[in-house]
Scaffold this active site. Structure first.
Site, PDB file in Angstrom:
ATOM      1  CG  LEU A 201      16.488 -14.824  14.245  1.00 24.17           C
ATOM      2  CD1 LEU A 201      17.355 -16.085  13.906  1.00 24.17           C
ATOM      3  CD2 LEU A 201      17.224 -13.636  14.427  1.00 24.17           C
ATOM      4  N   GLY A 202      12.621 -13.157  11.518  1.00 20.08           N
ATOM      5  CA  GLY A 202      11.886 -12.744  10.208  1.00 20.08           C
ATOM      6  C   GLY A 202      11.674 -13.834   9.187  1.00 20.08           C
TER       7      GLY A 202
ATOM      8  CB  SER B 196       6.784 -14.765   8.691  1.00 19.48           C
ATOM      9  OG  SER B 196       6.528 -15.415   9.827  1.00 19.48           O
ATOM     10  CB  ALA B 197       9.244 -10.789   6.121  1.00 22.34           C
ATOM     11  CB  ALA B 198      13.018 -14.776   5.015  1.00 20.64           C
TER      12      ALA B 198
ATOM     13  CG  ASP C 293      10.352  -8.913  10.073  1.00 15.00           C
ATOM     14  OD1 ASP C 293      10.662  -7.828  10.618  1.00 15.00           O
ATOM     15  OD2 ASP C 293       9.792  -9.866  10.573  1.00 15.00           O
TER      16      ASP C 293
HETATM   17  O1  PMV Z   1      10.028 -10.318  17.043  1.00 16.86           O
HETATM   18  P1  PMV Z   1      10.115  -9.637  15.834  1.00 16.86           P
HETATM   19  O2  PMV Z   1      11.058 -10.082  14.936  1.00 16.86           O
HETATM   20  O3  PMV Z   1       8.599 -10.269  15.315  1.00 16.86           O
HETATM   21  O4  PMV Z   1       9.888  -8.100  16.042  1.00 16.86           O
HETATM   22  C1  PMV Z   1       8.881  -7.536  16.392  1.00 16.86           C
HETATM   23  C2  PMV Z   1       9.155  -5.923  16.670  1.00 16.86           C
HETATM   24  C3  PMV Z   1       8.009  -5.086  17.272  1.00 16.86           C
HETATM   25  O5  PMV Z   1       8.705  -3.743  17.433  1.00 16.86           O
HETATM   26  C4  PMV Z   1       8.184  -5.792  18.748  1.00 16.86           C
HETATM   27  C5  PMV Z   1       6.811  -5.206  16.643  1.00 16.86           C
HETATM   28  C6  PMV Z   1       6.677  -4.416  15.210  1.00 16.86           C
HETATM   29  O6  PMV Z   1       5.756  -4.918  14.343  1.00 16.86           O
HETATM   30  O7  PMV Z   1       7.495  -3.750  14.723  1.00 16.86           O
END
Ligand code: PMV
Length: 303
Positions: A91-92, A94-96, A137
């Protein structure tokens, strides 16, 4: 003390295909990470958190360091972190946490950082810690709203749309994004003539969804097709599919894996009867959250 916050995100369409240059659509959610910072008299950085974050606090440390480099100024900090959603779940977080740390640190040091610089610095933090990262993200958590991602140009565009009522179902354990991206790459290397059209079709779904979102129409059908193709790419799990099919049965107009898959989260598009979808996912042992799209990105809460 300064407190900054930044929202989590879901990928609505286009994960995995975005790695090969296809567009994706991601949205900020109304669950945030809060970072509070106070100055210290020594030059140490001490971090505490309400949740255990992935591998200690590499993102928070790298974010503080990068902000010092950017501002040409440094000082000791006490940093405390609070999260409204589980870390390392796709759900992001790390970026948040990176973006909120940059914003809070700069503000404490009496400096303003524009949103564009904030997104760029957030992306740099992710790259430093992970080796590589897409702009998805860091952009979503900085700008908020629903973003159309054009990976080849490294740019994003805000899509104006009505709220998108979602239920997020978390399996309790995130898959490894790196591993799953690698698995898709190996599948593509083995069967390029089969896998490339799937990736391209996912890009087509994203383009159709952009139009559907702008017209404020039902995106459920497109989510279901996207889910099928993510399964075809091998990133599904029995549990994710169980949540997806049960959510649809309980009234969701569409449901799919969100993010890398292999565990992690699914999303269901549920304009009505959200509670039923929540209780069905919880009945299957998942963590279910009702979420709305958050139009605001990173912001100062106090200070
Ligand atoms: O699971 P998450 O939120 O880390 O998303 C990964 C998304 C991918 O398309 C699989 C990889 C990316 O870097 O875009």
């Amino acid at each position: 003390m300064v407190t900054a916050s930044a929202p989590g995100k879901v990928i609505l369409f286009g994960e995995h295909a975005v790695v090969y240059g296809e567009p994706a659509i991601a949205a900020a959610i109304d669950k945030r990470i809060f970072v509070s910072i106070e100055g210290r008299s020594d030059d140490e950085i001490i971090i505490t958190s309400s949740h255990e974050l992935r591998d200690g606090y590499p993102y928070v440390k790298a974010a503080a360091e990068l902000t010092f480099e950017y501002l040409g100024n440094r000082q000791g900090l006490d940093i405390s972190i609070d999260a409204e959603f589980p870390p390392a779940s796709g759900l992001g977080s790390s970026a948040a946490v990176s973006v909120a740390t940059i914003l809070a640190t700069a503000t404490l040091l009496g400096r303003e950082v524009g949103l564009k610089d904030l997104a760029r610095l957030g992306h740099q933090v992710e790259k430093r810690v992970q080796g590589s990262a897409s702009i998805t993200d860091s952009s979503v958590t900085t700008f908020g709203g629903v973003l159309f991602i054009k990976p080849r140009l490294e740019i994003t565009e805000k899509i104006k749309t009505a709220n998108i009522p979602l239920v997020v179902g978390y399996t309790g354990k995130g898959g490894s994004t790196k591993e799953l991206v690698n698995n898709v790459r190996m599948l593509r290397d083995s069967y390029p003539e089969v896998v490339d059209p799937i990736i391209h079709t996912i890009g087509g779904i994203t383009l159709a969804a952009k139009k559907t979102l702008k017209e404020e129409e039902d995106i459920g059908g497109l989510m279901n097709i996207n889910h099928g193709l993510l399964e075809a790419l091998g990133v599904g799990t029995a549990r994710l599919s169980q949540y997806v099919y049960s959510a649809r049965k309980a009234g969701a107009l569409g449901a799919k894996i969100t993010g890398a898959g292999g565990g992690g989260c699914m999303i269901a598009y549920v304009p009505q009867n959200q509670d039923e979808v929540v209780s069905v996912i919880e009945g299957l042992g998942g963590l279910a959250m009702k979420v709305s799209i958050e139009s605001e990105g990173a912001r100062i809460e106090r200070g």
